[in-house]
Design an enzyme around this catalytic site. Sequence first.
Site, mmCIF file in Angstrom:
data_model
loop_
_atom_site.group_PDB
_atom_site.id
_atom_site.type_symbol
_atom_site.label_atom_id
_atom_site.label_comp_id
_atom_site.label_asym_id
_atom_site.label_seq_id
_atom_site.Cartn_x
_atom_site.Cartn_y
_atom_site.Cartn_z
ATOM 1 N N GLN A 222 0.841 -1.203 0.000
ATOM 2 C CA GLN A 222 0.000 0.000 0.000
ATOM 3 C C GLN A 222 0.875 1.252 0.000
ATOM 4 O OE1 GLN A 222 -0.098 -2.481 2.194
ATOM 5 N NE2 GLN A 222 -2.185 -3.244 2.483
ATOM 6 N N GLN A 244 -1.692 1.091 -5.233
ATOM 7 C CA GLN A 244 -2.649 0.578 -4.258
ATOM 8 C C GLN A 244 -2.859 1.609 -3.144
ATOM 9 O OE1 GLN A 244 -1.729 -3.293 -2.692
ATOM 10 N NE2 GLN A 244 -3.394 -3.269 -1.201
ATOM 11 N N ASP A 245 -4.131 1.894 -2.834
ATOM 12 C CA ASP A 245 -4.493 2.827 -1.752
ATOM 13 C C ASP A 245 -3.973 4.244 -2.022
ATOM 14 O OD1 ASP A 245 -5.481 0.533 -0.680
ATOM 15 O OD2 ASP A 245 -4.327 0.592 1.170
ATOM 16 N N ASP A 266 -8.244 -0.560 -4.535
ATOM 17 C CA ASP A 266 -8.809 0.219 -3.417
ATOM 18 C C ASP A 266 -8.238 1.636 -3.392
ATOM 19 O OD1 ASP A 266 -9.951 -2.215 -2.769
ATOM 20 O OD2 ASP A 266 -8.461 -2.688 -1.242
ATOM 21 N N ARG A 325 -15.472 -2.234 -3.544
ATOM 22 C CA ARG A 325 -15.727 -3.387 -2.697
ATOM 23 C C ARG A 325 -15.872 -2.902 -1.263
ATOM 24 N NH1 ARG A 325 -10.242 -7.094 -2.313
ATOM 25 N NH2 ARG A 325 -8.686 -5.456 -2.006
#
Length: 411
Positions: A222, A244-245, A266, A325
Amino acid sequence: MQTHKCEALPLSIAFLVLLVAFISPAYSQHQQASFNVGGGGGGAPKTPNSGGDAGAGAGSSFDQFIAQNVEHYAVTEQIYASKAKNGTGGKTLDADLSAAEASKVRYVVSPDGKGKFRTITEAIKAVPERNKQRVILDIRPGTYKEKVLVPSTKPFITFLGNTKNPPIITWDDTAGTRAKDGSAVGTMGSASVAVEADYFMASGIVFKNHAPLALPGAKGGQAVALRVFGTKAAFYDCTIDGGQDTLYDHKGLHYFKNCVIKGSVDFIFGFGRSLYTDCTIMSVTKEIAVLTAQQRTKTISDAVESGFSFVRCKITGMGQIYLGRAWGDSSRVVYSFTDMGKEVVPVGWDGWNVEKPAKTGVFYGEYKCTGPGAMSTQRIGWARVLNDMQARAFTGSHFVYGNSWILPPPK
């Protein structure tokens, strides 16, 4: 979380409040069960159903959330219309913000030494504790390789860049990066820029985490480019770039306008109550991409009223794109008037590791979206099609109570 207060309501407004109690959102037709992204407790898609597995409790929870937002919209619409009619205008800033805007100061930040400060960190350190005036940091073009923190004790700070040649603030920490004590900094600590102060604003800035793109499922990969924890924060014409993130929309009321947000998994996540308008959401991975992981949950009191609303946005990029999600057990996201590229998978959404998401209060809504990836007959079982009245509550600044704090960026 800020709540809406008003004096005794006229009869017409009271009628609207009663009316919304009877409003309930429609389920999408031919719904489908979750496909678990990346494996780990999912299974193959199940036979589509008519939405009967949503459960009475879940339906009531989401219906109540919709009704409350519609009620808020109906009431504020009447109040601000009345103010405009009476010549008082349709916007009343909160007292602290109004006072700060009446007393502005501007400093130039330039890496070539032609400003008051060479680094953004130096400029922030110069802002007084418990600051009460708008401090505009005029950040000149260039690459600022620094890890920036805007602490909670320094509200009313603005990062102002040139939208045609924006300054880049970049760092390369990941969740697995080791701190001085040898421990991992974690996702929160990986942020290139962390905003913990209220009333923050940014215009024409690139927030970047230039760590290498993590492999799917890699531990500690992340890499947050921007974390926003303070409330009443607005971003205009900014790019938030990572993997990511990317964007930790952590907590508070937030507004993003004409921004580009790039990432892989995400990459917009947290439990902020946030409105994204006219933004481009872009996948940078050839693998599976997940745009949102909204964290509304019953276990965090501040997360109860949270949710993400995307209006007139564009979804594009590479790979197979999921709209979101469920990070929290009651995750909520709405897309309206959004152009969805062909990369958006027909099922649309994923339930992640929530065992029975349709029974916990996890719901997603779509309204008049367009493009090849728009509302499919194969959408997941708890995706909903909102009608005109329901959608209006999510498609304006009232969703983030913006009439009292959203201002245009300085020039």
